[in-house]
Write a protein that holds these residues in place. Structure first.
Motif, PDB file in Angstrom:
ATOM      1  N   PHE A 150      36.898  42.024  46.832  1.00 56.69           N
ATOM      2  CA  PHE A 150      38.081  42.514  47.530  1.00 56.69           C
ATOM      3  C   PHE A 150      39.259  41.549  47.369  1.00 56.69           C
ATOM      4  O   PHE A 150      40.413  41.975  47.285  1.00 56.69           O
ATOM      5  CB  PHE A 150      37.777  42.740  49.004  1.00 56.69           C
ATOM      6  N   ALA A 151      38.978  40.256  47.355  1.00 58.51           N
ATOM      7  CA  ALA A 151      40.058  39.289  47.145  1.00 58.51           C
ATOM      8  C   ALA A 151      40.707  39.491  45.772  1.00 58.51           C
ATOM      9  O   ALA A 151      41.926  39.430  45.629  1.00 58.51           O
ATOM     10  CB  ALA A 151      39.520  37.874  47.285  1.00 58.51           C
ATOM     11  N   ALA A 152      39.871  39.731  44.753  1.00 59.32           N
ATOM     12  CA  ALA A 152      40.393  39.963  43.410  1.00 59.32           C
ATOM     13  C   ALA A 152      41.213  41.241  43.352  1.00 59.32           C
ATOM     14  O   ALA A 152      42.282  41.298  42.735  1.00 59.32           O
ATOM     15  CB  ALA A 152      39.234  40.024  42.409  1.00 59.32           C
ATOM     16  N   ILE A 153      40.704  42.292  43.978  1.00 58.06           N
ATOM     17  CA  ILE A 153      41.420  43.561  43.986  1.00 58.06           C
ATOM     18  C   ILE A 153      42.777  43.407  44.667  1.00 58.06           C
ATOM     19  O   ILE A 153      43.810  43.888  44.175  1.00 58.06           O
ATOM     20  CB  ILE A 153      40.572  44.644  44.690  1.00 58.06           C
ATOM     21  N   THR A 154      42.789  42.727  45.801  1.00 54.92           N
ATOM     22  CA  THR A 154      44.028  42.558  46.544  1.00 54.92           C
ATOM     23  C   THR A 154      45.012  41.670  45.786  1.00 54.92           C
ATOM     24  O   THR A 154      46.213  41.926  45.758  1.00 54.92           O
ATOM     25  CB  THR A 154      43.743  41.952  47.924  1.00 54.92           C
ATOM     26  N   ARG A 155      44.485  40.625  45.139  1.00 60.89           N
ATOM     27  CA  ARG A 155      45.350  39.765  44.326  1.00 60.89           C
ATOM     28  C   ARG A 155      46.016  40.584  43.226  1.00 60.89           C
ATOM     29  O   ARG A 155      47.216  40.435  42.949  1.00 60.89           O
ATOM     30  CB  ARG A 155      44.517  38.629  43.743  1.00 60.89           C
ATOM     31  N   ARG A 156      45.256  41.447  42.597  1.00 62.36           N
ATOM     32  CA  ARG A 156      45.823  42.269  41.526  1.00 62.36           C
ATOM     33  C   ARG A 156      46.857  43.249  42.078  1.00 62.36           C
ATOM     34  O   ARG A 156      47.864  43.530  41.439  1.00 62.36           O
ATOM     35  CB  ARG A 156      44.710  43.012  40.796  1.00 62.36           C
ATOM     36  N   GLN A 157      46.606  43.787  43.257  1.00 63.66           N
ATOM     37  CA  GLN A 157      47.596  44.664  43.878  1.00 63.66           C
ATOM     38  C   GLN A 157      48.904  43.921  44.098  1.00 63.66           C
ATOM     39  O   GLN A 157      49.987  44.454  43.850  1.00 63.66           O
ATOM     40  CB  GLN A 157      47.065  45.197  45.210  1.00 63.66           C
ATOM     41  N   ARG A 158      48.810  42.687  44.571  1.00 67.74           N
ATOM     42  CA  ARG A 158      50.020  41.910  44.827  1.00 67.74           C
ATOM     43  C   ARG A 158      50.751  41.570  43.533  1.00 67.74           C
ATOM     44  O   ARG A 158      51.982  41.529  43.488  1.00 67.74           O
ATOM     45  CB  ARG A 158      49.656  40.623  45.573  1.00 67.74           C
ATOM     46  N   ASP A 159      49.986  41.301  42.483  1.00 71.04           N
ATOM     47  CA  ASP A 159      50.599  40.906  41.221  1.00 71.04           C
ATOM     48  C   ASP A 159      51.196  42.077  40.458  1.00 71.04           C
ATOM     49  O   ASP A 159      52.201  41.919  39.760  1.00 71.04           O
ATOM     50  CB  ASP A 159      49.560  40.206  40.335  1.00 71.04           C
ATOM     51  N   THR A 160      50.558  43.242  40.553  1.00 68.45           N
ATOM     52  CA  THR A 160      50.958  44.368  39.704  1.00 68.45           C
ATOM     53  C   THR A 160      51.456  45.581  40.482  1.00 68.45           C
ATOM     54  O   THR A 160      52.054  46.488  39.894  1.00 68.45           O
ATOM     55  CB  THR A 160      49.776  44.825  38.832  1.00 68.45           C
ATOM     56  N   GLY A 161      51.172  45.637  41.776  1.00 65.09           N
ATOM     57  CA  GLY A 161      51.539  46.819  42.543  1.00 65.09           C
ATOM     58  C   GLY A 161      50.595  47.981  42.338  1.00 65.09           C
ATOM     59  O   GLY A 161      50.817  49.074  42.868  1.00 65.09           O
ATOM     60  N   ALA A 162      49.527  47.785  41.575  1.00 69.51           N
ATOM     61  CA  ALA A 162      48.555  48.851  41.292  1.00 69.51           C
ATOM     62  C   ALA A 162      47.199  48.441  41.828  1.00 69.51           C
ATOM     63  O   ALA A 162      46.956  47.279  42.134  1.00 69.51           O
ATOM     64  CB  ALA A 162      48.475  49.118  39.794  1.00 69.51           C
ATOM     65  N   GLY A 163      46.308  49.426  41.932  1.00 71.29           N
ATOM     66  CA  GLY A 163      44.930  49.124  42.286  1.00 71.29           C
ATOM     67  C   GLY A 163      44.441  49.736  43.578  1.00 71.29           C
ATOM     68  O   GLY A 163      43.324  49.455  44.009  1.00 71.29           O
ATOM     69  N   ILE A 164      45.253  50.578  44.211  1.00 76.05           N
ATOM     70  CA  ILE A 164      44.774  51.239  45.427  1.00 76.05           C
ATOM     71  C   ILE A 164      43.559  52.094  45.119  1.00 76.05           C
ATOM     72  O   ILE A 164      42.605  52.167  45.907  1.00 76.05           O
ATOM     73  CB  ILE A 164      45.886  52.098  46.057  1.00 76.05           C
TER      74      ILE A 164
END
Length: 363
Positions: free
Chosen positions: A207-221
């Motif tokens: 979940f930390a990785a997923i959330t980090r990617r959301q913050r970096d790219t705006g994608a991943g929901i």
């Protein structure tokens, strides 16, 4: 490992014997669940290439070498689809030097569209309490064991245990929306190590990785939703195998009113179930009036209420929960709760502390 057909099995097996290796033998050799081997065969076309005289699918030596290579690549963090493609590539003839030997400047196989680049996954992360709130000052992730100190914060690790995915492997599978691999990995981890280990060592880093990617790219929901759904389903399957309750009074678990995040509740319920505790999960956004009614009807030994966000962490409604005879312990978990909790409410900040609070109530 010995062949299922004995010394004569394989390419030169005598007629009537079962040549090659059965899926059970391959599973034991690789440390990979048979269900995962079947998924690899169906999804990536890497599986048994021959049939025995009895019509059974069997793995020969070449199949086994390909699977060993695929498993090795996956354990280094390569996505299963890429690992399968590389393992299926024709090997050079004996004595030939491959055009791009591993470790000699060969470029890694390209990431398929939709997969995160390896550099996009963090190698470590700060404390967080549960999915969708990864920077709370009060973590619900690195539980302090009742017997000792809390383990170090989990991080994404490329290499997993034999038969188990690493956090980076699971994160990549989730990013690829690979439902079968995510489900199989979570099931294997829960079966092999239980809820707390899976939560600390796999779920929270992913979940930390997923959330980090959301913050970096705006994608991943979509990735977050898929992983959340598969996790809740895996916890439900695991909880269904829990032993019979050993205490006559159940434990109620609910999200605070208007609180939508409930994965920690389901994880706690599954962990308690393995300890013989009867649980009743009311789920997200439970009105306090409904929680009070359930308390009166069930007479629970303990009530656990989760608040993820400050908007749902008003402690005042907890004062109005009914007093029961015998007494019922109210436990509040999550980073949303404000500091002025009623004195009769027990606050917990870690997974294991929540388990301990409930189990000491049942003694």
């Amino acid at each position: 490992m010995t062949r299922d057909g004995g010394p004569g099995a394989g390419e030169n097996a005598a007629a009537g014997e079962e040549p090659g290796y059965g899926i059970g033998a391959v599973s034991r050799r690789l440390g990979v669940p048979a269900s995962t081997l079947r998924t690899w065969n169906l999804r990536y076309g890497i599986g048994p290439s021959r049939r025995s005289p009895g019509g059974h699918r069997r793995y020969d030596d070449a199949d086994l070498r390909r699977l060993e290579e695929m498993n090795r690549l996956i354990r280094t963090g390569m996505p299963p689809a890429d690992a399968a493609r590389q393992a299926l590539r024709p090997r050079p003839a004996s004595g030939e030097r491959p055009a791009h030997a591993a470790g000699e400047g060969a470029a890694a196989p390209p990431e398929p569209a939709g997969r995160p680049e390896s550099s996009g996954w963090p190698q470590s992360h700060g404390p967080f309490d549960s999915p969708r709130s990864f920077d709370s000052p009060r973590p619900f992730d690195r539980p302090g064991s009742p017997e000792g100190a809390a383990p170090p914060a989990p991080t994404l690790r490329a290499a997993g245990e034999p038969g188990l995915p690493s956090a980076v492997m699971l994160a990549r599978a989730a990013s690829a929306l690979d439902v079968a691999t995510v489900s199989a990995g979570l099931d294997a981890a829960l079966a092999g190590h239980g809820v707390v280990w899976t939560w600390e060592r796999l779920v929270l880093p992913v979940f930390a990785a997923i959330t980090r990617r959301q913050r970096d790219t705006g994608a991943g929901i979509d990735v977050e939703h898929l992983f959340s759904d598969r996790l809740q389903a895996a916890l439900a399957r695991f909880a269904a195998r829990a032993p019979s309750p050993v205490h006559p009074r159940p434990v109620l678990l609910a999200g605070a009113e208007e609180e939508q995040h409930t994965l920690p509740i389901h994880a706690l319920a599954a962990a308690l179930g393995t300890l013989g505790v009867d649980t009743c999960v009311l789920g997200a956004r439970t009105p306090y009036t409904a929680l009070a009614d359930a308390m009166r009807r069930l007479g629970p030994a303990a009530v656990f209420v989760w608040s993820q966000t400050r908007e749902t962490g008003d402690p005042a409604p907890l004062v109005g929960l009914p007093g029961l005879r015998p007494a019922c312990r109210v436990v509040a978990g999550g980073p949303g709760w404000r500091d002025d909790l009623p004195t009769q409410v027990t606050r917990v900040n870690t997974f294991r502390d929540a388990i301990l609070a409930v189990m000491t109530t049942l003694r």
